[in-house]
Motif scaffolding. Structure first.
Motif, mmCIF file in Angstrom:
data_model
loop_
_atom_site.group_PDB
_atom_site.id
_atom_site.type_symbol
_atom_site.label_atom_id
_atom_site.label_comp_id
_atom_site.label_asym_id
_atom_site.label_seq_id
_atom_site.Cartn_x
_atom_site.Cartn_y
_atom_site.Cartn_z
ATOM 1 N N LEU A 296 33.513 31.190 44.455
ATOM 2 C CA LEU A 296 32.321 31.352 43.623
ATOM 3 C C LEU A 296 31.259 32.162 44.358
ATOM 4 N N SER A 297 31.124 31.908 45.657
ATOM 5 C CA SER A 297 30.154 32.651 46.460
ATOM 6 C C SER A 297 30.471 34.146 46.447
ATOM 7 N N ALA A 298 31.725 34.467 46.623
ATOM 8 C CA ALA A 298 32.124 35.882 46.660
ATOM 9 C C ALA A 298 31.870 36.565 45.323
ATOM 10 N N GLN A 299 32.203 35.889 44.231
ATOM 11 C CA GLN A 299 32.034 36.511 42.908
ATOM 12 C C GLN A 299 30.554 36.586 42.511
ATOM 13 N N ALA A 300 29.756 35.607 42.939
ATOM 14 C CA ALA A 300 28.319 35.650 42.641
ATOM 15 C C ALA A 300 27.664 36.831 43.359
ATOM 16 N N LYS A 301 28.060 37.066 44.602
ATOM 17 C CA LYS A 301 27.503 38.200 45.347
ATOM 18 C C LYS A 301 27.922 39.525 44.700
ATOM 19 N N ARG A 302 29.164 39.610 44.237
ATOM 20 C CA ARG A 302 29.615 40.816 43.526
ATOM 21 C C ARG A 302 28.767 41.064 42.285
ATOM 22 N N LEU A 303 28.531 39.986 41.538
ATOM 23 C CA LEU A 303 27.762 40.128 40.305
ATOM 24 C C LEU A 303 26.350 40.624 40.603
ATOM 25 N N ALA B 295 34.515 33.795 35.423
ATOM 26 C CA ALA B 295 33.617 34.497 34.494
ATOM 27 C C ALA B 295 32.788 35.548 35.227
ATOM 28 N N PHE B 296 32.245 35.197 36.398
ATOM 29 C CA PHE B 296 31.504 36.172 37.207
ATOM 30 C C PHE B 296 32.391 37.370 37.557
ATOM 31 N N ASP B 297 33.623 37.083 37.933
ATOM 32 C CA ASP B 297 34.579 38.117 38.311
ATOM 33 C C ASP B 297 34.792 39.105 37.158
ATOM 34 N N GLU B 298 35.030 38.561 35.968
ATOM 35 C CA GLU B 298 35.303 39.417 34.810
ATOM 36 C C GLU B 298 34.085 40.266 34.438
ATOM 37 N N ILE B 299 32.905 39.666 34.488
ATOM 38 C CA ILE B 299 31.684 40.420 34.159
ATOM 39 C C ILE B 299 31.409 41.481 35.218
ATOM 40 N N ALA B 300 31.541 41.088 36.497
ATOM 41 C CA ALA B 300 31.287 42.034 37.586
ATOM 42 C C ALA B 300 32.269 43.203 37.530
ATOM 43 N N THR B 301 33.530 42.921 37.248
ATOM 44 C CA THR B 301 34.537 43.979 37.159
ATOM 45 C C THR B 301 34.174 44.974 36.059
ATOM 46 N N ALA B 302 33.759 44.446 34.901
ATOM 47 C CA ALA B 302 33.378 45.324 33.790
ATOM 48 C C ALA B 302 32.162 46.167 34.146
ATOM 49 N N LEU B 303 31.189 45.583 34.808
ATOM 50 C CA LEU B 303 29.980 46.330 35.181
ATOM 51 C C LEU B 303 30.284 47.367 36.260
ATOM 52 N N GLU B 304 31.155 47.021 37.212
ATOM 53 C CA GLU B 304 31.517 47.957 38.273
ATOM 54 C C GLU B 304 32.265 49.174 37.726
ATOM 55 N N ASN B 305 32.964 48.975 36.618
ATOM 56 C CA ASN B 305 33.775 50.051 36.041
ATOM 57 C C ASN B 305 33.040 50.875 34.984
ATOM 58 N N MET C 134 28.068 43.494 26.317
ATOM 59 C CA MET C 134 28.989 42.562 26.961
ATOM 60 C C MET C 134 28.577 41.110 26.714
ATOM 61 N N LEU C 135 27.280 40.828 26.877
ATOM 62 C CA LEU C 135 26.799 39.461 26.670
ATOM 63 C C LEU C 135 26.923 39.060 25.199
#
Length: 711
Positions: free
Chosen positions: A192-199, A495-505, A519-520
């Motif tokens: 969770l920490s890793a995905q929150a930082k990505r987001l 959920a953070f992972d999926e949102i972050a991936t979409a935003l990064e792309n 997205m939201l």
């Protein structure tokens, strides 16, 4: 006088112990914890620096410092009276485990010394096959390991003047499979920490260190006088009363909640607070709960791993200190039928740096990070509602959930008026306004105006937003907080992972906020069925939830079945929290535990019926028979009201015998558990009815009116 009456007489003569003066509790706070301040005092500066870095960043421990840390820990512990240490861990029994070893070692010349090595600190070796493993370990495959968790400080636990050094550890098998609740919790925190930082990086927010998941666990419990407890084999062996009629007055007047705390209870609570504070547990709140003899203790929020450890210590302290005050502490979710049960409200939040991702701020409709985090949680809870229900499943919680003092078994989310309005705006387009808190004018000039929150609370919701956190209210009072937080952390990380991936792309020339809005909006449209702001107790909600397709997993066997489903196994495998074998083993362990608990309750119900209840009814019928003989001598008839009353008692006695015989047959034939549970309920119904008929002198089991009110 029977034992019940003797106990009541003794309790009436009991003097409330004087509460010792607390001294300077600020100075005593954490005095039995090998925490940061103590480490800095006892460790060389370079060693302290490395250990602190491990604790704060989660980086692997530098093994070269382990001997120095162990020596300092031993020196400190011995100065505080400890002669032994233990690796303290959380196997899948639902409790904690410990094996004590002394610091004593022998020398070649026959003398002894005190020694504690880095190896002793870092690793222990309990017998893995002696704990529940769900097939991961057989009797012939016994080796298991405990591993020191530097993120949760060691502490000294005292009992009857004996001090022991406790070292929080993880527990795994020889082949590496997880056999405890701490390890997957730490894994879920990490992901969770890793995905929150990505987001947050998508919002141009970059931070050193990881995200911090916080937990505040409110612990409810019952206290009854121990002299009653030892006369109730059902309470001693199962934690709940298998028989017992609710008294005429219990909680109907609503006068116990937040009522004045009785002196004897206050003495216990003061003793509890002192011990918790010495252990560095920030116990903040104490009060009467809704049911008679029910109370609550709540700490200040802490990082989730430490908070889970502390909650296990709170439950242990409740039981030990209760005995010291001649109480019994009941942590079962439903120790008394017909009155409120006990839960453990799991207040969960996540922060990165100084940003609480669940803090709406003054204008939540403008707070993109908050709204993104909120939508991620909505997605996580809807997508994995079945797993959240699995995480709080248990025989005890089956009695509590949906019983009009706890949330139902249907997982849903409460957002409140303000956030529900914003979510609706996002779904339709863009949030442009938000409802702000108002001011409450009480009406008396001397009283100040009160700032009013923008949203009310909903005590019927299992998963409610409460200002800057979510409160998972469905967890049971006897359960570890680890399981619900493992699920919550992992589901939100996905959920953070999926949102972050979409935003990064997103294309470089894309309008970030416009794309985020789309997205939201998509997330809300897909997952808004989980949001419900109404009365979760109503039958209308059950029908509506069914229409929405929300799972209603009412019993433990139903609730833990999702642990075996491919989509859920895939979730945990993807993020390295559990593998397939570990998931399936947990289903097997929890199902076996449930079956064993029901088996114990069924056997004890039969025994209590035959050794307490049926003899009491038979003795009473014999007394009535004597009265009828006297009536007959005085010219009475067989059709008298006394004769009809005796016939009614006789019929109930026969009914008790018949149902007991049926229950015995079902137990011997190993009938399906739902049938056995139904027969136990039939037996209880007749027994509880006849409790109100039998002479008080003949009834041997302490009654609800005594246990709940005499203390």
């Amino acid at each position: 006088m029977n034992a019940r009456r003797i106990a009541m007489a003794e309790i009436a003569d009991t003097n409330t112990p004087e509460i010792e003066e607390g001294g300077n509790f600020i100075e005593e706070f954490g005095c039995d914890v090998f925490g940061i301040n103590t480490m800095s005092e006892y460790l060389p500066k370079p060693v302290f620096k490395k250990l602190r870095e491990t604790m704060e960043t989660g980086k692997a421990l530098d093994s070269s410092i382990s001997d120095d840390v162990a020596h300092a820990m031993k020196t400190w512990a011995m100065e505080r009276g400890a002669t032994h240490y233990t690796h303290w861990f959380m196997p899948l029994t639902g409790a904690t485990a410990e094996k004590h070893d002394s610091f004593l070692e022998t020398c070649a010349n026959g003398n002894v010394i005190a020694r504690f090595s880095g190896k002793n600190l870092i690793m222990g070796e309990p017998d893995a096959s002696s704990f529940p493993s769900g097939g991961l370990r057989s009797t012939a495959e016994a080796r298991g390991y405990t591993a020191w968790d530097p993120s949760s400080p060691a502490f000294i636990k005292r009992a009857n003047g004996v001090a022991t050094l406790y070292i929080p550890t993880a527990f795994c098998s020889y082949t590496g499979e997880v056999l405890d609740k701490k390890t997957p919790l730490l894994r879920s925190m990490q992901v969770l920490s890793a995905q929150a930082k990505r987001l947050l990086k998508c919002f141009d927010k970059d931070f050193e260190g990881g995200a911090k998941v916080t937990l505040g666990a409110e612990q409810e419990y019952f206290l009854i006088d121990r002299r009653f407890y030892v006369q109730r084999p059902d309470l001693m062996q199962t934690g709940r009363t298998l028989f017992g009629a609710p008294p005429q007055r219990h909680q109907q007047l609503e006068d116990h909640y937040f009522g004045a705390i009785k002196p004897r209870i206050l003495a216990f609570m003061a003793d509890l607070d002192r011990e918790l504070w010495r252990l560095g547990i920030p116990a903040k709140t104490r009060h009467n709960e809704v049911a008679p003899a029910q109370f609550e203790v709540a700490p200040i929020f802490e990082e989730v791993n430490l908070a889970v450890d502390h909650n296990m210590l709170i439950m242990d302290a409740l039981k030990r200190i209760a005995e010291k005050h001649n109480f019994a502490c009941l942590l079962h979710e439903k120790p008394f039928a017909g009155v409120n049960g006990s839960g453990k409200h799991n207040n969960w939040s996540i922060s990165v740096g100084d940003i609480n991702l669940l803090n709406p701020g003054n204008d939540p409709h403008q707070n993109a990070i908050f709204l993104t985090s909120l939508c991620a949680v909505i997605q996580a809870v809807d997508k994995h509602a079945d797993l959240l229900r699995s995480a709080i499943a248990g025989a005890g919680n089956d009695h509590r959930l949906g019983a009009n003092e706890a949330p139902p078994a249907i997982i849903s989310m409460y957002l409140g008026e303000q956030l529900a309005d914003i979510v609706e705006q996002i779904e339709k387009g863009q949030a442009k306004t938000s409802k702000h808190g108002k001011t409450i004018k009480i009406g008396a000039d001397i009283l100040p105006e009160l700032p009013c929150d923008a949203t009310d609370r909903n005590r019927t919701s299992p998963f409610a937003f409460t200002g800057n956190k979510f409160e998972f209210r469905a967890a049971g009072s006897s359960q570890s907080c680890a399981s619900p937080n493992i699920v919550l952390n992992t589901a939100v990380a996905e959920a953070f992972d999926e949102i972050a991936t979409a935003l990064e792309n997103l294309p470089k020339n894309a309008d970030f906020h416009a794309e985020l809005q789309k997205m939201l909006s998509s997330i809300i449209k897909k997952h808004k069925k989980i949001i419900f702001n109404g009365n979760n107790y109503g039958d209308e909600w059950k029908k509506e939830a069914a229409k929405r397709g929300l799972p209603n997993l009412r019993t433990t066997p139903e609730a833990i079945k999702p642990l075996t489903e491919a989509k859920n196994i895939a979730l945990f495998e993807k993020y390295g929290v559990f593998n397939r074998a570990e998931m399936l083993s947990r289903h097997e362990i929890f199902l076996e535990e449930y079956e064993r608990k029901i088996g114990i309750e069924a056997g004890l119900s039969l025994k209590l019926a035959r050794t307490h209840i049926i003899p009491a009814v038979a003795a009473y019928l014999k007394e009535l028979g004597g009265a009828l003989e006297t009536e007959k001598m005085l010219g009475g008839t067989k059709k008298s009201k006394a004769a009809a009353y005796a016939a009614k008692i006789s019929a109930r006695l026969n009914s008790l015998i018949e149902i007991s015989d049926n229950l015995e047959t079902q137990i011997k034939k190993a009938e399906k558990l739902p049938k056995i549970i139904e027969t136990m309920a039939e037996l209880r119904k007749v027994a509880d009815e006849v409790e109100g008929e039998v002479s008080n002198e003949l009834w041997t089991l302490p009654k609800y009116c005594e246990m709940l009110f005499v203390y």
